[in-house]
Design a protein around this motif. Structure first.
Motif, short mmCIF file in Angstrom:
data_model
loop_
_atom_site.label_atom_id
_atom_site.label_comp_id
_atom_site.label_asym_id
_atom_site.label_seq_id
_atom_site.Cartn_x
_atom_site.Cartn_y
_atom_site.Cartn_z
N ALA A 117 83.55 79.29 44.33
CA ALA A 117 84.11 79.38 45.68
C ALA A 117 83.00 79.58 46.71
O ALA A 117 83.04 78.98 47.79
CB ALA A 117 85.13 80.52 45.74
N TYR A 118 82.03 80.41 46.39
CA TYR A 118 80.88 80.62 47.28
C TYR A 118 80.09 79.32 47.46
O TYR A 118 79.70 78.96 48.58
CB TYR A 118 79.98 81.71 46.69
N PHE A 119 79.86 78.62 46.36
CA PHE A 119 79.14 77.34 46.37
C PHE A 119 79.84 76.35 47.33
O PHE A 119 79.21 75.73 48.19
CB PHE A 119 79.13 76.79 44.94
N VAL A 120 81.14 76.23 47.16
CA VAL A 120 81.92 75.31 48.00
C VAL A 120 81.92 75.75 49.46
O VAL A 120 81.74 74.94 50.37
CB VAL A 120 83.36 75.19 47.46
N ASP A 121 82.12 77.04 49.69
CA ASP A 121 82.15 77.55 51.07
C ASP A 121 80.84 77.29 51.80
O ASP A 121 80.83 76.84 52.96
CB ASP A 121 82.46 79.04 51.08
N LYS A 122 79.73 77.58 51.14
CA LYS A 122 78.42 77.40 51.78
C LYS A 122 78.12 75.92 52.00
O LYS A 122 77.53 75.55 53.03
CB LYS A 122 77.32 78.05 50.94
N ALA A 123 78.51 75.08 51.05
CA ALA A 123 78.31 73.64 51.23
C ALA A 123 79.15 73.14 52.41
O ALA A 123 78.67 72.35 53.24
CB ALA A 123 78.69 72.90 49.95
N HIS A 124 80.38 73.61 52.49
CA HIS A 124 81.28 73.20 53.58
C HIS A 124 80.71 73.62 54.94
O HIS A 124 80.74 72.85 55.91
CB HIS A 124 82.66 73.80 53.35
N GLU A 125 80.19 74.85 55.00
CA GLU A 125 79.60 75.34 56.25
C GLU A 125 78.43 74.49 56.70
O GLU A 125 78.20 74.31 57.90
CB GLU A 125 79.13 76.79 56.07
N ARG A 126 77.68 73.94 55.74
CA ARG A 126 76.50 73.14 56.07
C ARG A 126 76.81 71.65 56.22
O ARG A 126 75.90 70.85 56.44
CB ARG A 126 75.44 73.33 54.97
#
Length: 315
Positions: A150-159
């Motif tokens: 979930a962290y991986f996806v969230d950070k990718a989405h933010e970028r």
């Protein structure tokens, strides 16, 4: 970007019975490396993409066996985390022959990967990529693995990094309600969602034929692209522009595991070039090649995708 694709998943050893034998009475087993995410990155690396895989493994010969297989095809392993001790995950496979289905027995409790923490991962490297790839298999393992994904996806989405999610539901790991609770937030941030007709029903409660499930899933999740398979019936793409149906060719099966990963990898290959339909066609070819040899990882090169159009000897 350093990478075309980065991904996180648990490296495993697969021990496979020979056809016609059962696990309870088998006298020898075939050993290969396994990991859905590593399989995808491994095939893409063979097609010329820069890929990186993150996992957590204990030091020892079994870990060396896993890493050597994916290193040999060009996957970047610089983000692999090594622990001084622990055990490597294993799964056993009984290949089925009609009318007996194939059977998987997991032995992957208490491995270092199941305790992975957000701070274990080199995020500067893993987010230096065009696309992040995650699966429901890894999300299903523990609260720790689900939190890291979930962290991986969230950070990718933010970028603004593209995200591809393969729902890849495994009923032996969790139930449909649990899967939906964890995967739906990731899916809604994704650029491409891979979900079979059966998984669409089991996880998201969508019923109907393959084309309808693919369309309804895209509308439910509000994502740009959904790619859906329906075993050997057909493959579907749903986008805002409409639906596309691809006929599936039946081929003789030597070893089935890994074919779905090969399809996903081929499709992502086309997606990275800006052509999801071409990607599905590549994915269908790589999936057919995957069925012709043993092991979860498909060994292929771009020339073989052309040669796959013929069953003659390539001279």
């Amino acid at each position: 970007m350093t990478y075309d694709l980065t991904t996180i998943g648990e490296g495993q050893i697969r021990l496979t019975c020979h056809k016609g034998e059962r696990l309870a009475s088998a006298s020898n087993l075939r050993m290969t490396a396994a990991c859905s995410e590593a399989n995808v990155s491994g095939l893409l690396a063979q097609l010329g993409r820069q890929t990186a895989w993150c996992t957590v493994l204990p030091k020892g010969d079994l870990a060396k066996r896993v890493l050597s297989e994916y290193r040999s095809v060009g996957v970047d392993l610089s983000n692999v985390v090594m622990r001084p001790d622990g055990r490597v995950a294993i799964y056993f496979m009984e290949p089925g022959q009609y009318p007996m289905p194939s059977k998987v027995t997991y032995d992957r409790l208490r491995t270092p990967f199941r305790e992975i923490q957000i701070e274990d991962v080199n995020w500067d490297s893993m987010l230096d990529t065009r696309l992040v790839f995650v699966t429901g298999i890894t999300a299903a393992l523990t609260e720790h693995t689900a939190k890291v994904l979930a962290y991986f996806v969230d950070k990718a989405h933010e970028r603004g990094i593209d995200i591809a999610l393969d729902v890849n539901y495994r009923s032996l790991l969790w139930d449909g309600d649990q899967a939906r609770k964890v995967l739906e937030p990731m899916a809604r941030k994704s650029s491409v969602v891979f979900c079979s007709r059966r998984d669409g029903e089991s996880v998201f409660g969508i019923t109907g034929n393959g084309e309808k499930v693919c369309h309804d899933l895209r509308e439910l999740l509000e994502v740009p692209i959904v790619v859906s398979t329906d075993q050997s019936d057909a493959t579907y793409i749903s986008t805002a522009e409409g639906q596309t149906i691809f006929k599936v060719d039946r081929v003789p099966v030597v070893d089935r595991p890994g074919a779905g990963d090969s399809f996903v990898a081929g499709t992502i290959h086309g997606y990275l070039d800006g052509d999801i339909q071409a990607g599905v066609r590549i994915g269908m070819r790589t999936a057919k090649l995957a069925l012709t040899h043993h092991g979860d990882l498909t060994y292929v090169n771009p020339d073989e995708l052309i040669a796959a159009n013929t069953s003659d000897i390539v001279r």
